[in-house]
Design an enzyme around this catalytic site. Structure first.
Site, PDB file in Angstrom:
ATOM      1  N   VAL A 171       0.811  -1.228   0.000  1.00 34.86           N
ATOM      2  CA  VAL A 171       0.000   0.000   0.000  1.00 34.86           C
ATOM      3  C   VAL A 171       0.840   1.272   0.000  1.00 34.86           C
ATOM      4  O   VAL A 171       0.318   2.359  -0.255  1.00 34.86           O
ATOM      5  CB  VAL A 171      -1.008   0.032   1.182  1.00 34.86           C
ATOM      6  CG1 VAL A 171      -1.994  -1.112   1.075  1.00 34.86           C
ATOM      7  CG2 VAL A 171      -0.280   0.039   2.528  1.00 34.86           C
ATOM      8  N   LYS A 212      -2.883   7.176  12.765  1.00 33.95           N
ATOM      9  CA  LYS A 212      -4.265   6.676  12.797  1.00 33.95           C
ATOM     10  C   LYS A 212      -5.257   7.836  12.988  1.00 33.95           C
ATOM     11  O   LYS A 212      -6.377   7.799  12.464  1.00 33.95           O
ATOM     12  CB  LYS A 212      -4.422   5.629  13.901  1.00 33.95           C
ATOM     13  CG  LYS A 212      -3.688   4.312  13.608  1.00 33.95           C
ATOM     14  CD  LYS A 212      -4.289   3.600  12.417  1.00 33.95           C
ATOM     15  CE  LYS A 212      -3.783   2.171  12.251  1.00 33.95           C
ATOM     16  NZ  LYS A 212      -4.383   1.491  11.088  1.00 33.95           N
ATOM     17  N   TYR A 224       2.377   6.122  15.504  1.00 35.73           N
ATOM     18  CA  TYR A 224       1.264   5.277  15.028  1.00 35.73           C
ATOM     19  C   TYR A 224      -0.078   5.929  15.401  1.00 35.73           C
ATOM     20  O   TYR A 224      -0.984   6.011  14.566  1.00 35.73           O
ATOM     21  CB  TYR A 224       1.402   3.894  15.661  1.00 35.73           C
ATOM     22  CG  TYR A 224       0.246   2.948  15.440  1.00 35.73           C
ATOM     23  CD1 TYR A 224       0.124   2.213  14.258  1.00 35.73           C
ATOM     24  CD2 TYR A 224      -0.727   2.758  16.429  1.00 35.73           C
ATOM     25  CE1 TYR A 224      -0.940   1.327  14.071  1.00 35.73           C
ATOM     26  CE2 TYR A 224      -1.777   1.880  16.250  1.00 35.73           C
ATOM     27  CZ  TYR A 224      -1.885   1.161  15.069  1.00 35.73           C
ATOM     28  OH  TYR A 224      -2.930   0.299  14.894  1.00 35.73           O
ATOM     29  N   SER A 282      -7.803   3.237  14.469  1.00 35.50           N
ATOM     30  CA  SER A 282      -7.527   2.560  15.739  1.00 35.50           C
ATOM     31  C   SER A 282      -8.010   3.448  16.872  1.00 35.50           C
ATOM     32  O   SER A 282      -8.020   4.682  16.739  1.00 35.50           O
ATOM     33  CB  SER A 282      -6.010   2.347  15.893  1.00 35.50           C
ATOM     34  OG  SER A 282      -5.706   1.914  17.211  1.00 35.50           O
TER      35      SER A 282
HETATM   36  P1  NAP Z   1      -1.701  -8.147  11.122  1.00 38.69           P
HETATM   37  O1  NAP Z   1      -2.224  -9.436  11.642  1.00 38.69           O
HETATM   38  O2  NAP Z   1      -0.232  -7.896  11.146  1.00 38.69           O
HETATM   39  O3  NAP Z   1      -2.263  -7.883   9.659  1.00 38.69           O
HETATM   40  C1  NAP Z   1      -1.849  -6.776   8.943  1.00 38.69           C
HETATM   41  C2  NAP Z   1      -1.512  -7.193   7.527  1.00 38.69           C
HETATM   42  O4  NAP Z   1      -1.106  -6.023   6.776  1.00 38.69           O
HETATM   43  C3  NAP Z   1      -0.352  -8.192   7.481  1.00 38.69           C
HETATM   44  O5  NAP Z   1      -0.621  -9.230   6.562  1.00 38.69           O
HETATM   45  C4  NAP Z   1       0.790  -7.311   7.009  1.00 38.69           C
HETATM   46  O6  NAP Z   1       1.800  -8.022   6.282  1.00 38.69           O
HETATM   47  C5  NAP Z   1       0.065  -6.374   6.074  1.00 38.69           C
HETATM   48  N1  NAP Z   1       0.896  -5.224   5.713  1.00 38.69           N
HETATM   49  C6  NAP Z   1       1.863  -4.612   6.424  1.00 38.69           C
HETATM   50  N2  NAP Z   1       2.427  -3.630   5.701  1.00 38.69           N
HETATM   51  C7  NAP Z   1       1.808  -3.629   4.504  1.00 38.69           C
HETATM   52  C8  NAP Z   1       1.951  -2.888   3.321  1.00 38.69           C
HETATM   53  N3  NAP Z   1       2.891  -1.936   3.204  1.00 38.69           N
HETATM   54  N4  NAP Z   1       1.153  -3.153   2.267  1.00 38.69           N
HETATM   55  C9  NAP Z   1       0.217  -4.122   2.347  1.00 38.69           C
HETATM   56  N5  NAP Z   1       0.042  -4.888   3.422  1.00 38.69           N
HETATM   57  C10 NAP Z   1       0.830  -4.648   4.500  1.00 38.69           C
HETATM   58  O7  NAP Z   1      -2.339  -6.906  11.943  1.00 38.69           O
HETATM   59  P2  NAP Z   1      -3.800  -6.685  12.549  1.00 38.69           P
HETATM   60  O8  NAP Z   1      -3.662  -6.689  14.005  1.00 38.69           O
HETATM   61  O9  NAP Z   1      -4.779  -7.569  11.897  1.00 38.69           O
HETATM   62  O10 NAP Z   1      -4.060  -5.169  12.097  1.00 38.69           O
HETATM   63  C11 NAP Z   1      -4.875  -4.861  10.981  1.00 38.69           C
HETATM   64  C12 NAP Z   1      -5.233  -3.384  11.024  1.00 38.69           C
HETATM   65  O11 NAP Z   1      -5.945  -3.099  12.235  1.00 38.69           O
HETATM   66  C13 NAP Z   1      -4.027  -2.444  11.014  1.00 38.69           C
HETATM   67  O12 NAP Z   1      -4.319  -1.287  10.255  1.00 38.69           O
HETATM   68  C14 NAP Z   1      -3.880  -2.080  12.473  1.00 38.69           C
HETATM   69  O13 NAP Z   1      -3.219  -0.846  12.638  1.00 38.69           O
HETATM   70  C15 NAP Z   1      -5.322  -2.025  12.904  1.00 38.69           C
HETATM   71  N6  NAP Z   1      -5.515  -2.201  14.341  1.00 38.69           N
HETATM   72  C16 NAP Z   1      -5.177  -3.369  14.950  1.00 38.69           C
HETATM   73  C17 NAP Z   1      -5.371  -3.501  16.324  1.00 38.69           C
HETATM   74  C18 NAP Z   1      -5.042  -4.769  17.041  1.00 38.69           C
HETATM   75  O14 NAP Z   1      -5.073  -4.754  18.292  1.00 38.69           O
HETATM   76  N7  NAP Z   1      -4.741  -5.862  16.380  1.00 38.69           N
HETATM   77  C19 NAP Z   1      -5.910  -2.433  17.047  1.00 38.69           C
HETATM   78  C20 NAP Z   1      -6.240  -1.263  16.382  1.00 38.69           C
HETATM   79  C21 NAP Z   1      -6.048  -1.155  15.034  1.00 38.69           C
HETATM   80  P3  NAP Z   1       3.118  -8.500   7.104  1.00 38.69           P
HETATM   81  O15 NAP Z   1       2.631  -9.445   8.163  1.00 38.69           O
HETATM   82  O16 NAP Z   1       3.958  -9.119   6.044  1.00 38.69           O
HETATM   83  O17 NAP Z   1       3.711  -7.246   7.696  1.00 38.69           O
END
Ligand code: NAP
Length: 250
Positions: free
Chosen positions: A65, A160, A156, A143
């Site tokens: 992205v 967000k 971060y 977030s």
């Molecule tokens: P995750 O399991 O790490 O999933 C995120 C995915 O995005 C991974 O497959 C990652 O690939 C991919 N990614 C990273 N950099 C990228 C790029 N430049 N282009 C395309 N894809 C990319 O994380 P998640 O916890 O599900 O988080 C998903 C979203 O929710 C994020 O935006 C995060 O900020 C938000 N969020 C999460 C939480 C939480 O507690 N989990 C809370 C608030 C917000 P790689 O693994 O190869 O890096």
């Protein structure tokens, strides 16, 4: 309730893992034609295969992205294949846990590029098609950190928060074309990313700050995203919805 998603074409970024994967699966279950994308094509492909195995339709693409040209190319490919693009879910994200005073310009650049510029790039990439169609739904995963700020996530949290401001401004600009732009703010959610450092002790401590006394699951976030991507949200734009067990109430 029929959410009106059957046959809609939905592109999800970061769909190879965690919340993005759950969103792609949930959209597939509603009958959308899903394009799961991720930095690593093989994880996006695994999500696509899971959607197909559950009776849905999916076509995976590799998409970093942070690369605007690649986002434009993927959108061109999607429109060439399906003739339209109805839904964009900007879910790709990444973060580094450290105090701001210990973080480096490289950390700041990384988080802003993925978490904010990734949303800017993909949103711009889909808008010409959505304007031509006179319809579209964009759901940006921000977030609760962007609403209330989190220690060890300063830049971060800023990125967000920027996603929320950006979404409102774009919602005002493109509402006249029947394009809706909304944000979903997860709180602490159990995903491969958070499970890397989530110990039972840390979980017990965090849960005390959550009125519902539990952490979220990717599926909890997916339900809210599916609603905002659906006909159920036909008069909702520029809004920010926390899915965080009541952690932030703003
Ligand atoms: P995750 O399991 O790490 O999933 C995120 C995915 O995005 C991974 O497959 C990652 O690939 C991919 N990614 C990273 N950099 C990228 C790029 N430049 N282009 C395309 N894809 C990319 O994380 P998640 O916890 O599900 O988080 C998903 C979203 O929710 C994020 O935006 C995060 O900020 C938000 N969020 C999460 C939480 C939480 O507690 N989990 C809370 C608030 C917000 P790689 O693994 O190869 O890096």
């Amino acid at each position: 309730m029929d959410l009106g998603l059957r046959g809609k074409v939905a592109l999800v970024t970061g769909a190879g893992s965690g919340i993005g994967r759950a969103i792609a699966l949930a959209l597939g279950a509603e009958g959308a034609r899903v394009v799961p994308t991720d930095l690593k094509g093989d994880t996006a492909e695994a999500t696509a295969q899971e959607i197909v195995a559950r009776g849905g339709e999916a076509w995976a693409r590799t998409l970093d992205v942070t690369d605007f040209a690649q986002a434009q190319q993927v959108v061109r490919e999607v429109v060439a294949r399906f003739g339209r693009l109805d839904v964009l879910v900007n879910c790709a994200g990444a973060w580094r846990l450290n105090l701001f005073v210990d973080s480096t310009p490289e950390d700041w650049d990384f988080e802003v590029k993925v978490c904010f510029m990734g949303v800017v790039n993909c949103t711009r990439a889909v808008l010409d098609q959505m304007i031509a169609q006179q319809s579209g739904k964009i759901v940006n995963i921000s977030s609760d950190a962007g609403r209330v700020g989190e220690v060890r996530q300063a830049v971060y949290s800023g990125a967000k928060a920027a996603v929320i401001g950006f979404s409102k401004a774009v919602a005002k600009e493109v509402g006249r074309y029947n394009i809706h732009v909304n944000c979903v703010c997860p709180g602490y959610t159990k995903t491969p990313a958070t499970e890397r450092y989530l110990t039972p002790e840390l979980e017990a401590r965090i849960v005390k700050a959550y009125p519902l006394r539990k952490l979220g699951l990717p599926e909890d976030v997916a339900k809210a995203v599916v609603f905002l991507a659906s006909e159920g949200a036909s008069h909702i734009t520029g809004q920010t919805l926390s899915v965080s067990g009541g952690y932030s109430m703003v």
